[in-house]
Design a protein around this motif. Sequence first.
Motif, PDB file in Angstrom:
ATOM      1  N   ALA A  40       0.794  -1.277   0.246  1.00  0.00           N
ATOM      2  CA  ALA A  40       0.005   0.103   0.039  1.00  0.00           C
ATOM      3  C   ALA A  40       0.804   1.275   0.258  1.00  0.00           C
ATOM      4  N   PRO A  41       0.390   2.307  -0.465  1.00  0.00           N
ATOM      5  CA  PRO A  41       1.177   3.710  -0.507  1.00  0.00           C
ATOM      6  C   PRO A  41       1.820   3.967   0.801  1.00  0.00           C
ATOM      7  N   GLY A  42       3.032   4.178   0.952  1.00  0.00           N
ATOM      8  CA  GLY A  42       3.665   4.567   2.158  1.00  0.00           C
ATOM      9  C   GLY A  42       4.027   3.312   3.053  1.00  0.00           C
ATOM     10  N   LEU A  85     -13.848  -8.680   0.979  1.00  0.00           N
ATOM     11  CA  LEU A  85     -12.377  -7.608   0.975  1.00  0.00           C
ATOM     12  C   LEU A  85     -12.828  -6.489   1.699  1.00  0.00           C
ATOM     13  N   LYS A  86     -11.630  -5.866   2.259  1.00  0.00           N
ATOM     14  CA  LYS A  86     -11.989  -4.828   3.390  1.00  0.00           C
ATOM     15  C   LYS A  86     -11.119  -3.446   2.575  1.00  0.00           C
ATOM     16  N   PRO A  87     -11.261  -2.253   2.744  1.00  0.00           N
ATOM     17  CA  PRO A  87     -10.674  -1.031   2.441  1.00  0.00           C
ATOM     18  C   PRO A  87      -9.002  -1.273   2.691  1.00  0.00           C
ATOM     19  N   GLU A  88      -8.880  -2.055   3.804  1.00  0.00           N
ATOM     20  CA  GLU A  88      -7.445  -2.238   4.352  1.00  0.00           C
ATOM     21  C   GLU A  88      -6.844  -3.266   3.463  1.00  0.00           C
ATOM     22  N   ASP A  89      -7.334  -3.779   2.629  1.00  0.00           N
ATOM     23  CA  ASP A  89      -6.877  -4.694   1.647  1.00  0.00           C
ATOM     24  C   ASP A  89      -6.497  -3.940   0.443  1.00  0.00           C
ATOM     25  N   ALA A  90      -6.776  -2.859   0.081  1.00  0.00           N
ATOM     26  CA  ALA A  90      -6.306  -2.069  -1.142  1.00  0.00           C
ATOM     27  C   ALA A  90      -4.868  -1.900  -1.245  1.00  0.00           C
ATOM     28  N   ALA A  91      -4.091  -2.225  -2.399  1.00  0.00           N
ATOM     29  CA  ALA A  91      -2.825  -2.325  -2.419  1.00  0.00           C
ATOM     30  C   ALA A  91      -2.398  -2.586  -3.932  1.00  0.00           C
ATOM     31  N   VAL A  92      -1.296  -2.648  -4.143  1.00  0.00           N
ATOM     32  CA  VAL A  92      -0.704  -3.287  -5.441  1.00  0.00           C
ATOM     33  C   VAL A  92      -0.331  -4.449  -5.127  1.00  0.00           C
ATOM     34  N   TYR A  93      -0.912  -5.553  -5.657  1.00  0.00           N
ATOM     35  CA  TYR A  93      -0.373  -7.131  -5.439  1.00  0.00           C
ATOM     36  C   TYR A  93       0.596  -7.554  -6.545  1.00  0.00           C
ATOM     37  N   VAL A  94       1.428  -8.153  -6.128  1.00  0.00           N
ATOM     38  CA  VAL A  94       2.727  -8.382  -6.967  1.00  0.00           C
ATOM     39  C   VAL A  94       2.895  -9.686  -6.641  1.00  0.00           C
ATOM     40  N   CYS A  95       2.995 -10.678  -7.573  1.00  0.00           N
ATOM     41  CA  CYS A  95       3.378 -12.055  -7.348  1.00  0.00           C
ATOM     42  C   CYS A  95       4.835 -12.317  -7.682  1.00  0.00           C
TER      43      CYS A  95
END
Length: 121
Positions: A40-42, A85-95
Amino acid sequence: QVQLVESGGGLVQAGGSLRLSCAASGRIFSINTMNWYRQAPGKQRDLVAAITSGGSTNYADSVKGRFTISRDNAKNMVYLQMNSLKPEDAAVYVCSAEILRTRFSYSQVYWGQGTQVTVSS
C-alpha cells in the motif's frame, strides 16, 4: 528470459471478491514456491500468501479465512481468490516465484509488475 504477469485487479466494493492471476512464461524448468505480496502507499511490501510446488500454503494472519492461494503447475500460474474484501486490503498486489530455468541452474526469484486492487467502503 522469464516474465511474471499479473491480472485481475480492479475496483470492488467492501465485502466483494476479486481473483488475481499471475502467469510465468519464458525458459522455465520448474517453479518452487509462488507468492503474492502487497504494498500500500507509504507502507512496506508484505507477504500475503505463499504456495509450494506440492501445494502447501501459508497466509498472513490478516487474510486467513478470506483469501485462497492456488496454482496450476501445468500452466505455470498462481491465483489469489480474495473474498470479503476490506478497504485495508487495497494495495498493489505483486506475485513472485522461485524459478529454475534449467535442470542444472540455481533457482532465482522473479517478480511481476503488480496489479492494483482498490476497495471502496
